[in-house]
Enzyme design. Structure first.
Site, PDB file in Angstrom:
ATOM      1  N   SER A 215       1.608  -5.988  -3.997  1.00 30.07           N
ATOM      2  CA  SER A 215       0.781  -4.798  -3.822  1.00 30.07           C
ATOM      3  C   SER A 215      -0.649  -5.196  -3.433  1.00 30.07           C
ATOM      4  O   SER A 215      -0.847  -5.827  -2.400  1.00 30.07           O
ATOM      5  CB  SER A 215       0.832  -3.939  -5.085  1.00 30.07           C
ATOM      6  OG  SER A 215       0.288  -2.662  -4.849  1.00 30.07           O
TER       7      SER A 215
ATOM      8  N   ASP B  73       8.788   3.326  -0.515  1.00 30.99           N
ATOM      9  CA  ASP B  73       7.382   3.006  -0.795  1.00 30.99           C
ATOM     10  C   ASP B  73       6.504   3.691   0.248  1.00 30.99           C
ATOM     11  O   ASP B  73       6.738   3.527   1.445  1.00 30.99           O
ATOM     12  CB  ASP B  73       7.187   1.493  -0.724  1.00 30.99           C
ATOM     13  CG  ASP B  73       5.768   1.046  -1.045  1.00 30.99           C
ATOM     14  OD1 ASP B  73       4.902   1.891  -1.320  1.00 30.99           O
ATOM     15  OD2 ASP B  73       5.533  -0.180  -1.018  1.00 30.99           O
TER      16      ASP B  73
ATOM     17  N   HIS C 220       8.045   1.083  -4.656  1.00 33.11           N
ATOM     18  CA  HIS C 220       6.857   0.246  -4.818  1.00 33.11           C
ATOM     19  C   HIS C 220       6.808  -0.266  -6.253  1.00 33.11           C
ATOM     20  O   HIS C 220       7.008   0.482  -7.203  1.00 33.11           O
ATOM     21  CB  HIS C 220       5.593   1.057  -4.508  1.00 33.11           C
ATOM     22  CG  HIS C 220       4.355   0.216  -4.466  1.00 33.11           C
ATOM     23  ND1 HIS C 220       3.944  -0.430  -3.329  1.00 33.11           N
ATOM     24  CD2 HIS C 220       3.449  -0.099  -5.435  1.00 33.11           C
ATOM     25  CE1 HIS C 220       2.834  -1.102  -3.582  1.00 33.11           C
ATOM     26  NE2 HIS C 220       2.509  -0.919  -4.858  1.00 33.11           N
TER      27      HIS C 220
END
Length: 306
Positions: free
Chosen positions: A152, A250, A280
């Site tokens: 991320s 995501d 995600h």
């Protein structure tokens, strides 16, 4: 394919934060989810130390998978929208990386927004990479593999550090691994189809991207700056080979996949791997599921190809 049923059950019971986002409250809640030490994946050694760098003293946790004379190194940057995450919250990810890749993993406790303004966290990550190379003898580095990995916002830092190292003439980084990276902090929902396709109902929601990242952008991180949004870098040539892992559900899927394509267009070896049925955060939250734990063996295979 549909969202994995275990993830779907989790998302269905997910409670959004109440009231204004408070970093201290969210950090405390995240730390409460950390597994007890007795339940963690055993390795040969796990050591906490401080990297003494030009950026100051930076906490690092070093994971040694097995006893050996020498190791390749992997420097890991945790996710958390630049204001969450810690050595503890992502300890299990670093352990899995060490176990599956056989590399010695250096996890970085970089400074977080908003308490530390941009580019403090980026400076810390870059400094630890340089420290790892300089301290190669004490780390039993084999002098060959020096990989970066992050999830991320940690993937964002991987891309930014790799670019900065290239610009500085530091050519020791051999690989970059980006798990569902946040590469474009311009969160206009019209920029990428996945921001609309996966806007609601998959855990991380498009409407939440801007407020969660506001602690970083509000500390001086300009989304137009390629150090903040690495996908805006004009020239991607000369960067290390990359593995870009994305998740089907995501909102940020498409920016990661575009980055992989742009790397290839710039002559960089880049593999883009989309995990179907995933959302995600799956590396941190759902890698215990066998089909998602495969991300670590895929990482191993990528690192061994060169």
């Amino acid at each position: 394919m549909p969202l994995h049923p275990e993830i779907a059950d989790f998302v269905a019971n997910l409670q959004p934060p109440e009231g204004p986002l408070a970093p201290a409250v969210l950090r405390a809640a995240e730390e409460q989810q950390v597994a007890p030490f007795a339940e963690r994946l055993p390795l040969h050694a796990v050591d906490d130390t401080v990297a003494r760098t030009a950026s100051g003293g930076i906490p690092v946790r070093i994971y040694t998978p097995v006893e050996a004379d020498a190791y390749g190194l992997l420097v890991y940057f945790h996710g958390g929208a630049f204001f969450l995450g810690s050595l503890e919250t992502h300890d299990h990810v670093a352990r899995s990386l060490a176990r599956e890749t056989g590399l010695k993993v250096v996890s970085v406790g970089f400074r977080l927004a908003p308490e530390s303004a941009f580019p403090a966290g980026l400076d810390d990550c870059h400094a630890v990479v340089r420290w790892a190379a300089a301290e190669g003898e004490s780390l039993a580095w084999d002098g060959k593999t020096l990989a970066l990995a992050g999830d991320s916002s940690g993937g964002n830092l991987v891309a930014a550090v790799a670019a900065r190292a290239h610009d500085d003439g530091f050519d020791r980084i051999t690989h970059q691994v980006l798990y569902y990276p946040s590469l474009d902090l311009d969160f206009d929902a019209d920029r990428y189809p996945s921001l609309r396709e996966n806007a609601v109902g998959y855990g991380l929601e498009t409407a939440g991207l801007k407020p969660f990242n506001a602690f970083y952008t509000g500390s001086g991180a300009d989304p137009a700056d390629p150090r903040v949004s690495p996908i805006k870098r004009a020239d991607l040539s000369g960067l290390p080979p990359a593995l870009v892992v994305t998740a089907e559900y995501d909102p940020m899927r498409d920016e990661g996949e575009l980055y992989g394509r742009r790397l290839r267009e710039a002559g960089v070896e880049a593999t883009v791997s989309r995990y179907e049925g995933a959302n995600h955060g799956f590396v941190q939250n759902f890698s215990r599921i066998p089909e998602f734990h495969q991300v670590f063996t895929e990482t191993r295979d990528f690192l061994r190809r060169r």
